[in-house]
Write an enzyme that holds these catalytic residues in place. Structure first.
Site, PDB file in Angstrom:
ATOM      1  N   ASP A 126      68.658 -14.050   2.225  1.00  0.00           N
ATOM      2  CA  ASP A 126      69.783 -14.646   1.506  1.00  0.00           C
ATOM      3  C   ASP A 126      69.576 -16.154   1.469  1.00  0.00           C
ATOM      4  O   ASP A 126      69.021 -16.734   2.408  1.00  0.00           O
ATOM      5  CB  ASP A 126      71.102 -14.323   2.206  1.00  0.00           C
ATOM      6  N   ASP A 144      72.304  -9.320  -4.382  1.00  0.00           N
ATOM      7  CA  ASP A 144      73.720  -9.189  -4.040  1.00  0.00           C
ATOM      8  C   ASP A 144      74.598  -9.472  -5.253  1.00  0.00           C
ATOM      9  O   ASP A 144      75.610  -8.798  -5.486  1.00  0.00           O
ATOM     10  CB  ASP A 144      74.101 -10.163  -2.920  1.00  0.00           C
TER      11      ASP A 144
END
Length: 174
Positions: A126, A144
């Site tokens: 991330d 995501d």
């Protein structure tokens, strides 16, 4: 067994999400001073629009927002994501609306993009960090985003589908 144009659209969108996700993650990893096996969580790569938006590396070993992480969870989460992607691919094969096909493709792409990371690194890379806004404290990635937007579009398609069926019923009665 002929694959419809909408199914091809869903699969192509999934592929685009996967490719964009993996390219951006590779750029983030290449910007790190460490190798993927010794990545440091919370490493600030770049201040893009401080303090609101930064590129910050985090290896998420859990599900959404880091929940249920660590250990063998990566294999369970990977298997679950693959099963969901397969089920969605079958659903895309039967899709009859563009919005539905696009939504399914985005979720498939996001799920596969994150599975690739779990298998390669033991967690999901991330890096999109909007925590400086004070509104959204989590760090996320393109996959995501694909899942989130895809689920939102699935919900929208559901409402629109219900509305179309009610309009159709009312029309038939008159």
């Amino acid at each position: 067994m002929k694959i419809s144009r909408l199914a091809w659209m869903a699969y192509a969108l999934a592929l685009i999400i996967i490719v964009l996700d993996q390219i951006t993650k590779a750029m983030v990893i290449n910007a790190m001073p460490a190798t993927p096996s010794s990545m440091l969580d919370g490493f600030r790569i770049a201040e893009v629009l401080p303090p609101y938006f930064n590129l910050t590396f985090v290896l998420n070993t859990g599900v959404s927002f880091g929940m249920f992480g660590g250990g063998e969870a990566r294999w369970i989460l990977s298997a679950f994501s693959i099963i969901v992607a397969i089920a969605l691919a079958v659903w895309a094969y039967k899709a009859e609306r563009r919005l539905l096909a696009a939504a399914i493709g985005m979720v498939i792409g996001g799920a596969i993009g994150n599975v690739i990371d779990r298998i390669r690194f033991g967690g999901v890379v991330d890096f999109l960090d909007f925590s400086g806004t004070g509104v959204f404290p989590w760090i996320f990635n393109i996959a995501d985003s694909g899942i989130t937007v895809g689920v939102a579009l699935l919900i929208l398609d559901s409402f629109l589908g219900e509305r179309r069926s009610k309009v159709g019923v009312a029309h038939e009665k008159s």
